[in-house]
Write a protein that holds these residues in place. Sequence first.
Motif, mmCIF file in Angstrom:
data_model
loop_
_atom_site.group_PDB
_atom_site.id
_atom_site.type_symbol
_atom_site.label_atom_id
_atom_site.label_comp_id
_atom_site.label_asym_id
_atom_site.label_seq_id
_atom_site.Cartn_x
_atom_site.Cartn_y
_atom_site.Cartn_z
ATOM 1 N N ASP A 172 -8.961 4.430 -8.433
ATOM 2 C CA ASP A 172 -7.181 4.269 -7.894
ATOM 3 C C ASP A 172 -7.160 3.076 -7.047
ATOM 4 O O ASP A 172 -6.546 3.338 -6.139
ATOM 5 C CB ASP A 172 -6.818 5.521 -7.562
ATOM 6 N N SER A 222 3.493 1.409 -10.432
ATOM 7 C CA SER A 222 3.036 2.647 -10.127
ATOM 8 C C SER A 222 4.202 3.347 -9.178
ATOM 9 O O SER A 222 4.364 4.733 -9.246
ATOM 10 C CB SER A 222 1.959 2.957 -9.961
ATOM 11 N N GLN A 223 4.573 2.840 -8.114
ATOM 12 C CA GLN A 223 5.311 3.369 -6.762
ATOM 13 C C GLN A 223 6.664 3.288 -7.416
ATOM 14 O O GLN A 223 7.249 3.961 -6.687
ATOM 15 C CB GLN A 223 4.763 2.522 -5.896
ATOM 16 N N LEU A 270 -1.105 9.496 -0.192
ATOM 17 C CA LEU A 270 -2.141 9.421 -1.352
ATOM 18 C C LEU A 270 -2.137 10.843 -2.122
ATOM 19 O O LEU A 270 -2.780 11.195 -3.237
ATOM 20 C CB LEU A 270 -3.419 8.917 -1.147
ATOM 21 N N MET A 300 0.685 -1.029 -0.180
ATOM 22 C CA MET A 300 0.133 -0.087 0.001
ATOM 23 C C MET A 300 1.018 1.166 0.089
ATOM 24 O O MET A 300 1.784 1.188 0.720
ATOM 25 C CB MET A 300 -0.921 0.046 1.363
ATOM 26 N N ARG A 301 0.270 2.230 -0.575
ATOM 27 C CA ARG A 301 1.301 3.606 -0.765
ATOM 28 C C ARG A 301 0.995 4.312 0.659
ATOM 29 O O ARG A 301 0.057 4.271 1.145
ATOM 30 C CB ARG A 301 0.728 4.317 -1.938
ATOM 31 N N ASP A 329 -1.145 -1.747 -7.788
ATOM 32 C CA ASP A 329 -0.278 -0.751 -8.252
ATOM 33 C C ASP A 329 0.625 -1.081 -9.613
ATOM 34 O O ASP A 329 1.819 -1.090 -9.663
ATOM 35 C CB ASP A 329 0.837 -0.593 -7.196
ATOM 36 N N ARG A 369 -4.434 -1.283 -11.388
ATOM 37 C CA ARG A 369 -3.302 -0.034 -11.362
ATOM 38 C C ARG A 369 -3.452 0.965 -10.023
ATOM 39 O O ARG A 369 -2.544 1.397 -9.716
ATOM 40 C CB ARG A 369 -3.559 0.768 -12.620
ATOM 41 N N GLY A 370 -4.530 0.418 -9.555
ATOM 42 C CA GLY A 370 -4.716 1.427 -8.356
ATOM 43 C C GLY A 370 -4.300 0.576 -7.153
ATOM 44 O O GLY A 370 -3.820 -0.609 -7.249
ATOM 45 N N ARG A 371 -4.277 1.115 -5.934
ATOM 46 C CA ARG A 371 -3.789 0.670 -4.565
ATOM 47 C C ARG A 371 -4.830 -0.351 -4.182
ATOM 48 O O ARG A 371 -5.648 -0.557 -4.516
ATOM 49 C CB ARG A 371 -3.647 1.622 -3.492
#
Lengths: 187, 571
Positions: free
Chosen positions: B115, B292-293, A5, A1-2, B269, B44-46
């Motif tokens: 996302d 993506s990260q 955001l 998880m990022r 991601d 593509r999203g988290r």
Amino acid sequence: MRPYLFSPMIERRTAIERISLLVGGALSPQLTAGLMGQVLNEGDSVEITDAQRDLLAEVADVIIPETDTPGAKEAGAHEFIIRLMRDCYELPAQEKFYAGLARIDERSQTAYEKPFVDLSRKEQIAIMTETGKKDKGYFKQIKQLSQVGYFTSEIGVTQNLQYMPIPGRFEGDVPYEKGQGVIMNAR
Amino acid sequence: MPNLNIEAKKANTYDAIVIGSGVSGGYAAKELTEKGLKVLMLERGRMLNHVADYEAAMKHPWEFQYNGQLTNEQKERSPKLARDYPYNEMTADYWMCDRDSMYVEKKRFDWFRPDIVGGKSIMWGRQCYRFSDLDFEANARDGHGVDWPIRYKDIAPWYSYVEKFAGISGEALGLPQLPDSEFLPPMEMTFVEKEVRKRIEKNFPGRHMTIGRVANLSAAKEAQLGVGRGPCQFRNRCQWGCPFGAYFSTQSATLPAATATGNLTLRPDSIVREILFDNDTQKGTGVSVIDSQTQEEREFYSPIVFVCASTVGTTAILLNSISDRFPNGFGNDSGELGHNLMDHHFRAGARGTWEGDHDRYIYGHRPNGIYIPRFANIGDDKRDFLRGFGYQGGGLRGNWRRAVAELSFGEDFKNTVTEPGDWSMGLGGFGETLPYHENRMWLDKDNLDKWGIPVVAFDAEFKENEQKMREAIKNDAAEMLESAGLKNVRTYDGESFPGSAIHEMGTARMGKDPETSVCNGNNQVHAAKNVFLTDGACMTSVSCVNPSLTFMALTARAVDFAVGEMKKGNL
């Protein structure tokens, strides 16, 4: 998880610097973090004095007074309005809003030679009635903001409305008796 | 060191790859894994964990900061999303940052990009209606677009199949233009809705009003309890994520089912840059993915690829997948890829107030409204436009937000707004749009996004047929409401832009002829039979009903076909 955001800090700082240049540095970065870990608006905000805060609280309380339930001041409706202005309104709209608030105090000074917060409730009602007639647009705005601030506050919701966080069922046709209260909308 | 390369490739190889984790991708992953395939689902999203990550869902109203409004910062990061309500305080983190991939609008197009794992299955409106042969035959009948390669009988069993798992609440009507689903019990209408229904059905023979058909569990059956879902609690906060798993989403339904097989690898991601193609076999061989990260790029391989990245997302990937064989986009021999972009037009209708009956009210929050099935251009009801529309609406009493006598304030004002207001009833149309070749999307190759991928550009508009239909939508709604006894009936016509209904469809349509379509009646790309398009991109026309249920049914059907073909050695 990022972990994060929102746009990177560096971009926001650049934005703040840009705005600072535009308005000559007259900024009050409100760095209070939000409930959801959101970074709030750090830049383009009008600085609120204690006097403005008290005035706003009083005006909201005249619009939604104490009855058999507490009024807007006790519910903290003004805190909602200040936060909304600071984080969700562009600077010119914030300035316009607080200018309208200042006009209420001017009317009070003209009529009673006293600040609005020092008037009797009867006198305050007279000033707000005058505001409704002479400053209709502003009256509508501050009334609506007070309404939203109050009826989304804990006091507003739990002491005035039917609050159903988990109703468990839906019924489309039930009897209603005056005084039961409107149902707090789901969202 | 050839052995190492082979080993590395093996580790990145699956039986099937699914691009996207929304309604369609989630369904593809469930069906493929349940048939025993090892599946990689790319999103593509988290990551958005079921229940635990629905941060707004259990908050009290006073725990929000802004009554749903966006901060200046949120508006700044996604200025296009900020034009409409689905992007708000409670859902802001579910949507993509526009600025990461700022799309181009030759004409306004509202593109809602999630996302998160689950995609729009988290925020969707959950209305579920079957298409009928009125829809599947529409293009052939009036000559717009190309003929669908399938008919209702081809998809009917698959509607039943997905409905039994997803759980659709509704009322059976037996109408040919709106076939019944496998229903869970219908939700109740309000007092005024029941009155209006009686009067409309009496005054306008052939017209019907029913409760909305919705993917909320009015009762949870074994199929739903088995994946950990519970019945609807009537909170109507669905769009924030449901802690009870009471509406159909990837997280509540298809993801736990796919995970339970032990055959699923979910990779958030992961932005798919392109689909890889092998000229020798004339097949897709896998995908190229950007993390993506980390910006790290890698490839994954599989003998079957399901592209379920959303209508625009799917076609953007295909357009970006360039090879000697496909210089204009993957599978784009017809030149139709990106064309025939459609959405429903909406936000036209009428509303009015109901006098009296202040001694009646409701209990709870119904996550649903009423529905009036299409009646225009059916039987003797001939119009000056093609196709038709349905209405969604509802009848409720006013809440505390209503504006009471403009100048009032103080005790009277407070006492008034804490009582329910008058009953009122509104009807809003959802209209079919025609498949216009010139309504399209493409990639702006001079304009790269944060990850170096060309951004999407749009040029689409509603035309004369849609405008004429909107007049009918307003007039018919007003006429029905007035005849039902509502007062102060007013029509409205809010701005409706392509994309705003978030029912975008087309751009890689199904068809019988590879010269005029991108995929066939089994959702196979004509020119690469192991690549399947089963989200909104494949739609040949759009009906006037909400489309997600059809994406589910088409996906389940296509998976069944794909695995059958694989077993026969045809893929």
